[in-house]
Write a protein that holds these residues in place. Structure first.
Motif: not given
Length: 417
Positions: A364-368, A393-406, A298-299, A409-413
């Motif tokens: 999920q791929v968010r913009r950041g 935005s200057n990044t794509l923020v990745h939330v892996p499958e299986g993660v529903s809440v962050l 998503q998306p 302060g949580d670390e992301v790629e």
């Protein structure tokens, strides 16, 4: 074309599990594998090879540096001539850069310039600012300079200390940026074998879409996908063939693809790949070996993949962010794997400034925007139409499958755009 549903033991319809991102990327790589064959290579001068992928390993034909040379302007000495308390040495003839150096005589100091050849017998360089007087003196019987003691190897660039003759300088598949081309030039290599640029036929679809600059009547929107993908592809080194905007007439789209596709290595469409009543790309691909499916992302979940009249085909969704994310997640990395270009996106770790939620069964791929303090600020929501948020935005923020809440302060790629 497969059905999006199957039936359980009670006869009830159940949705197929969406294809994992890694599996779809693997399918795209396999589809495009013929683009990386030896027949699609060319030899280019270094000045024209920027942004291409290297076909073969390159072995250094010479050492770098090719001879021991000075790292500083100063005096070349033999360390055994200078005790711990320093010594006065007679000034010999200077060695400028590019000149051959005579052997160093006993008790002599040779004025030497940065990059100049170290004379035989010399094993260190004393910087000019440490000499007394701290300037170069003319050679002769009456010219003496006082110099401090030095350790052998001080300010000497040893021959082959960067790379030795016969070592691998660059591996096959390397992306050729300025540094890599500079290395080849330093090794005396004037040209290089690279993969040919990929020609992409890009077609945006939709009765509702009009070109920027035209009048915008009721129910119409301006086409962002064409410009968004054309520029992203061009920036990545692809040759883009634009065919304008296709209407929602399947026969017209088929005719367009047959007429324009023969000049392309790959066909990419935007829109018309979902499950609605007027999905023109799906309809136009009837009878072609093309699969329409849903990727667990998503998306950009709806995707098309296959061949049209033997030409590799990728169908991206119609929302602008979805089609760009599809390019970044599938086409760009597939070409990087097969052709060494474009360069892969740089992944870094960052901490969220704000919390987020994500569908548990989707990547999920968010913009950041990556901030100077190492945190990433999300731009806009998760919707795939938010072009203004994407532009900020200057990044794509990745939330892996299986993660529903962050949480904040949580670390992301994140991938740097």
């Amino acid at each position: 074309m497969t059905s999006p549903h199957t039936r359980n033991h009670l006869g009830q319809k159940t949705a197929h599990r969406a294809r994992p991102i890694a599996d779809h990327l693997a399918a795209v790589i396999e589809l495009l594998r013929p683009l990386g064959t030896p027949s699609r290579t060319e030899v280019l001068p270094l000045s024209r090879a920027l942004g291409r992928g290297l076909v073969h390993d390159v072995v250094a034909p010479v050492s770098l540096p090719p001879f021991a040379n000075s790292q500083m302007d100063g005096y070349a000495i033999r360390c055994s001539d200078v005790p711990d308390g320093g010594a006065e040495l007679r000034v010999a003839a200077p060695v400028p850069a590019g000149a051959s150096a005579a052997a160093l005589g006993p008790g002599m100091a040779v004025p030497i310039m940065t990059g100049a050849m170290i004379p035989a017998g010399a094993d260190a360089v004393v910087p000019i600012e440490r000499a007394v007087p701290d300037r170069f003196l003319p050679p002769g019987e009456g010219s003496f300079v006082k110099l401090p003691a030095a350790v052998p190897g001080t300010f000497v660039r040893v021959a082959g200390s960067d790379i030795a003759e016969g070592e691998r300088a660059l591996a096959a598949g390397t992306f050729l940026g300025p540094a890599q081309l500079g290395l080849l030039a330093a090794l005396g290599i004037p040209e290089v074998t690279v993969y040919r640029s990929v020609k992409v036929l890009l077609v945006a679809t939709g009765d509702e879409v009009v070109e920027p600059g035209q009048a915008l009547s009721a129910g119409k929107i301006y086409d962002a996908n064409g410009t968004l993908l054309e520029t992203a592809m061009t920036q990545a080194g692809l040759q883009v063939l634009r065919a304008g905007i296709s209407t929602d007439n399947p026969e017209a789209l088929q005719n367009l693809l047959q007429a324009e596709g023969v000049a392309a290595d790959l066909i990419v469409t935007t829109g018309g790949v979902s499950k609605g009543a007027y999905e023109v790309v799906r309809q136009a691909m009837a009878g072609q070996p093309v699969e329409f499916l849903h990727v667990a992302m998503q998306p950009g979940g709806p995707q098309g993949i296959g061949t049209f009249d033997g030409i590799p085909f990728l169908g991206f969704p119609g929302n602008p962010v979805s089609c760009l994310v599809s390019f970044e997640m599938f086409l760009r990395p597939a070409l990087a794997v097969l052709l060494g270009a474009p360069a892969p996106r740089l992944p870094v770790r960052a901490r969220l400034r704000h919390g987020l939620t994500s569908p548990e069964h989707k990547h999920q791929v968010r913009r950041g925007s990556l901030q100077p303090d190492g945190t990433v600020q999300l731009e806009g929501g998760e919707s795939s139409h938010l072009m203004h948020a994407l532009a900020g935005s200057n990044t794509l923020v990745h939330v892996p499958e299986g993660v529903s809440v962050l949480s904040a302060g949580d670390e992301v790629e994140v991938w740097m755009l």
